[in-house]
Design a protein around this motif. Structure first.
Motif, mmCIF file in Angstrom:
data_model
loop_
_atom_site.group_PDB
_atom_site.id
_atom_site.type_symbol
_atom_site.label_atom_id
_atom_site.label_comp_id
_atom_site.label_asym_id
_atom_site.label_seq_id
_atom_site.Cartn_x
_atom_site.Cartn_y
_atom_site.Cartn_z
ATOM 1 N N LEU A 180 -0.052 -8.412 7.353
ATOM 2 C CA LEU A 180 0.131 -7.187 6.683
ATOM 3 C C LEU A 180 -1.171 -6.308 6.958
ATOM 4 C CD1 LEU A 180 1.415 -5.113 5.131
ATOM 5 C CD2 LEU A 180 0.792 -6.132 3.051
ATOM 6 N N THR A 181 -2.322 -7.061 6.859
ATOM 7 C CA THR A 181 -3.443 -6.248 7.191
ATOM 8 C C THR A 181 -3.928 -5.832 8.553
ATOM 9 O OG1 THR A 181 -4.559 -7.877 5.378
ATOM 10 C CG2 THR A 181 -6.096 -6.681 6.973
ATOM 11 N N THR A 232 -1.302 -2.986 9.205
ATOM 12 C CA THR A 232 -1.999 -1.788 8.560
ATOM 13 C C THR A 232 -3.063 -0.925 9.431
ATOM 14 O OG1 THR A 232 -1.365 -2.609 6.431
ATOM 15 C CG2 THR A 232 -2.721 -0.811 6.319
ATOM 16 N N ALA A 233 -3.912 -2.108 9.778
ATOM 17 C CA ALA A 233 -5.196 -1.824 10.526
ATOM 18 C C ALA A 233 -4.666 -1.346 11.881
ATOM 19 C CB ALA A 233 -5.951 -3.006 10.860
ATOM 20 N N LEU A 281 -12.061 -4.954 1.099
ATOM 21 C CA LEU A 281 -10.772 -5.281 0.715
ATOM 22 C C LEU A 281 -10.515 -6.833 0.666
ATOM 23 C CD1 LEU A 281 -9.233 -2.700 3.500
ATOM 24 C CD2 LEU A 281 -8.941 -2.650 0.915
ATOM 25 N N ILE A 319 -9.196 -6.869 10.251
ATOM 26 C CA ILE A 319 -9.166 -5.309 10.100
ATOM 27 C C ILE A 319 -9.535 -4.712 11.494
ATOM 28 C CG2 ILE A 319 -9.880 -3.333 8.941
ATOM 29 C CD1 ILE A 319 -9.900 -4.865 6.385
ATOM 30 N N ARG A 342 -1.886 0.547 12.191
ATOM 31 C CA ARG A 342 -1.420 1.950 12.161
ATOM 32 C C ARG A 342 -2.602 2.855 11.837
ATOM 33 N NH1 ARG A 342 4.212 1.870 9.069
ATOM 34 N NH2 ARG A 342 3.811 3.978 9.223
ATOM 35 N N LEU A 343 -3.703 2.364 11.118
ATOM 36 C CA LEU A 343 -4.918 3.218 10.952
ATOM 37 C C LEU A 343 -5.602 3.533 12.140
ATOM 38 C CD1 LEU A 343 -6.835 4.418 9.129
ATOM 39 C CD2 LEU A 343 -8.177 2.010 8.824
ATOM 40 N N ARG A 403 -7.722 -2.427 14.301
ATOM 41 C CA ARG A 403 -8.319 -1.238 14.724
ATOM 42 C C ARG A 403 -8.439 -1.182 16.068
ATOM 43 N NH1 ARG A 403 -9.954 2.801 14.239
ATOM 44 N NH2 ARG A 403 -11.998 3.310 13.356
ATOM 45 N N LEU A 433 -13.634 -0.989 3.915
ATOM 46 C CA LEU A 433 -12.881 -2.070 4.489
ATOM 47 C C LEU A 433 -13.361 -3.304 4.275
ATOM 48 C CD1 LEU A 433 -12.408 -0.324 7.759
ATOM 49 C CD2 LEU A 433 -10.743 -0.215 5.965
ATOM 50 N N ALA A 452 -3.421 5.887 14.335
ATOM 51 C CA ALA A 452 -3.414 7.176 13.667
ATOM 52 C C ALA A 452 -4.655 8.094 14.089
ATOM 53 C CB ALA A 452 -3.174 7.231 12.050
ATOM 54 N N VAL A 453 -5.731 7.514 13.688
ATOM 55 C CA VAL A 453 -7.075 7.945 14.127
ATOM 56 C C VAL A 453 -7.167 8.297 15.809
ATOM 57 C CG1 VAL A 453 -9.621 7.461 14.166
ATOM 58 C CG2 VAL A 453 -8.205 6.770 12.405
#
Lengths: 310, 348
Positions: A24-25, A28-29, A118, A125, A31-32, A129, A115, A35-36
């Motif tokens: 999950l981490t 999400t990373a 977390l 993460i 997606r982050l 990224r 970050l 997105a960036v």
């Protein structure tokens, strides 16, 4: 809000991140990161940096090769250069992606401290990224390969592609690139913001060692040894062999260290896979250890939330 | 604006270990030409449910202590525990139950929208997707960013960024929230919003703990149950704001303006509980020459009653009465011998 309900609500003392939590981490990373990156990369910029730039680099090398050979370079020679340099965009994206995640989050967005605290692992993460940049670079590599082959007339016969070899090599190469990226991230965690250029500098240096655009036989013997220990050398060789079966070997050849040691002109596919896995495993171990050391040292020295810019 | 909805009150917080337990913590930064000692043998206990303040000038070591407690930095010596978990070895456990909000910085993924960034953090904390969105909206409402929810972070003002930062800090509904100068750089109104929200959040559930660092004395005085005054890496004094201020004044200070004082101040000074009674040196008599001012230092407010009775016996009538209390800065000045503004170095 969730409830603070006495001792039952306390986390277990042996609590560690489960694989599901890590997944999950990471997701999400990703997606982050996406997105960036995708916000930054509007279509025009994306085209320039991820496609036009690598295509231009490849074509420059092709032109140089034609000039040097007085226009006598064969399609096999051109294919050698095109595959190697198209893959390099992926290597660059992978190595720089992870390292720049550290610098971006620490220096530009100033979010690294948030970050780092977390519950999920910071390395997971950062991996997430970096994955966004890796995906963008991967797309750029594929497009570069196809466009460059179309422009130069290098024939890629889909029927002759060794798909199993290609997939296995890509998987191993992905691990190798991530390992090198993790190592660079470990370095950038210790350095100031001036280290933006380190990943590209390292990738540029590796470019000369791993037979991306010329066989390593042209290098001095000591440097050939270094090249043979690099997982990227074997990865590129494997991909080239899978996509262009007629292309020359980047590893062996008369007078090469490989031929001197093994007595064979070029490694066969089995050897390529085995050595590729071995060197990748080695690089992964070094990267894992290096990253852990770096994160620990960053906590000791208070580097996780410092900003070295203005 | 109100704090996010509170959960049911827990049955008991008695069985929780200390929220913060610091023993002999030292932190030395390697620096040239000489190492810098940011913390020098700090001992500290904070109980669950306390709003505890660390007050000190820049460079006192407040931020260093917070960094250690939030697992961002390792101590050079000593041990520190957060709800029983060791900051050096049990980082994952601590990170599940705490959060930090730092002020005066421009953090945030500028290209993301407010809602987008908060949602990312809800996912990092493992909150289920639907619940995550609900929580994001709840926090956006709580910090008053409703109109900015779809705005890019780069376009937010400093105060709005700080509110966003606070919303992120509350995302995992931590047991303990570390606030490092949370109102730094905010205007009066934004600072008030932040303080109200923090207070509301903490009061909603017993056991929620806050460690606040600040060099705004009024803020610490207003918010904190207890506080420690720190300077040069050491805790100089610890107690409730009232206790600390009493160290300076050793009682209550009043200024009386009387229409006359025929018998002088001596009878007043002789009363039990009156530590000092003097005619005010500056303007002992008012411009009209018909009133007289007296400064009183009493052991307790209750002594004022006997003073008034004694004055009435002298036929002196009170024209004005003003109670003046020492501030925390007075405490600091008495302890350190200099004011906050005289601190020699940047914060650590």
């Amino acid at each position: 809000m969730t409830q603070l309900a006495g001792s039952q609500a306390r986390p277990q003392r042996d609590a560690r991140g489960t694989w599901q939590e890590r997944l999950l981490t990471w997701r999400t990373a990703v997606r982050l990161g996406w997105a960036v990156e995708s916000n930054w990369a509007d279509p025009v910029l994306f085209l320039i940096y991820s496609i036009a730039k690598p295509i231009a680099s490849v074509l420059m090398l092709v032109v140089m090769l034609q000039v040097i050979s007085n226009g006598a370079a064969s399609t096999a020679d051109l294919g050698f250069v095109i595959v190697g340099s198209a893959l390099w965009a992926f290597v660059m994206g992978g190595i720089a992606g992870l390292a720049w995640s550290i610098l971006d989050d620490r220096e530009r967005y100033r979010m690294l401290r948030y970050l780092a605290i977390l519950p999920g692992s910071l390395s997971v993460i950062l991996l997430g990224r970096g994955t966004a940049r890796l995906l963008i670079a991967g797309m750029g590599s594929v497009i570069t390969l196809v466009v460059a082959c179309l422009i130069t007339g290098v024939p890629i016969d889909i029927g002759r592609i060794d798909w199993i070899m290609l997939l296995v090599c890509m998987a191993i190469g992905l691990v190798a690139v991530i390992a090198l990226g993790t190592l660079m991230a470990a370095v950038c965690m210790q350095t100031r913001q001036d280290s933006w250029s380190y990943p590209e500098a390292v990738a540029g240096a590796l470019f000369l060692l791993v037979g991306a655009v010329f066989p390593i036989v042209v290098l001095p013997q000591v440097v050939q040894w270094v090249g043979l220990l690099m997982p990227l050398t074997w990865w590129i060789e494997g991909i080239r062999r899978a996509v262009l079966p007629d292309a020359a070997s980047g590893i062996g050849g008369v007078g090469s260290v490989w031929t001197d040691v093994t007595g064979t002109l070029a490694p066969d596919q089995g050897v390529i896979l085995v050595v590729s896995m071995a060197t990748t495993a080695m690089a992964t171990l070094v990267a894992f250890g290096g990253y852990r050391w770096s994160e620990r040292r960053a906590r000791e020295r208070g580097l996780l939330d410092r900003t070295t810019g203005s | 604006m109100s704090a996010p909805a509170a959960p049911a009150t827990p049955s008991s917080i008695d069985d929780l270990p200390p929220a913060i337990e610091v023993r002999g913590v030292r932190r030395v930064y390697k620096a040239k030409p000489n190492p810098v000692t940011a913390l020098d043998g700090v001992d500290l206990d904070v109980a669950p449910g306390e709003l505890f303040g660390l007050l000190g000038p820049n460079g006192a070591g407040k931020t260093t202590l917070i960094k250690i407690l939030t697992t961002l930095l390792l101590p050079t010596d000593g041990t520190a525990r957060v709800f029983g978990f060791d900051v050096a070895r049990q980082t994952t456990e601590i990170r599940r139950i705490m959060n930090i909000v730092s002020g005066g910085e421009q953090s945030g993924y500028g290209l993301l929208q407010v809602r987008e960034q908060l949602w990312m953090f809800s996912q990092f904390y493992g909150i289920p997707v639907r619940e995550g969105w609900r929580r994001v909206d709840e926090l956006i409402d709580a910090v008053g960013l409703q109109e900015q929810r779809h705005q890019k972070i780069s376009s937010l003002s400093t105060g709005q960024r700080q509110k966003l930062n606070l919303a992120r800090g509350l995302m995992n509904d931590p047991w303990i929230l570390f606030l490092d100068e949370p109102t730094l750089g905010l205007d009066v109104s934004a600072a008030r919003v932040v303080r109200d929200l923090v207070r509301g959040w903490q009061a909603a559930v017993p056991g929620r703990t806050i460690l606040l660092t600040s060099h705004y004395m009024a803020e610490v005085d207003e918010l904190c149950d207890r506080l420690a005054i720190v300077d040069h890496g050491r805790i100089l004094a610890l107690g409730t704001p009232t206790e600390l201020k009493q160290r300076v004044s050793a009682g209550s200070i009043f200024r009386l303006v009387l229409d006359a004082l025929e018998g002088g101040v001596e009878p007043i000074a002789a009363l039990p509980g009156v530590e000092r009674a003097v005619l005010a040196a500056d303007d002992a008599t008012a411009p009209d020459g018909q009133t007289v001012a007296v400064n009183l230092q009493l052991t307790d407010d209750a002594v004022l009653g006997s003073v008034i009775t004694a004055l009435a016996a002298q036929d002196a009538h009170i024209v004005a009465l003003q109670k003046s209390e020492p501030t925390l800065e007075d405490v600091f000045v008495e302890l350190v011998g200099r004011g906050f503004g005289d601190a020699p170095e940047g914060d650590r």
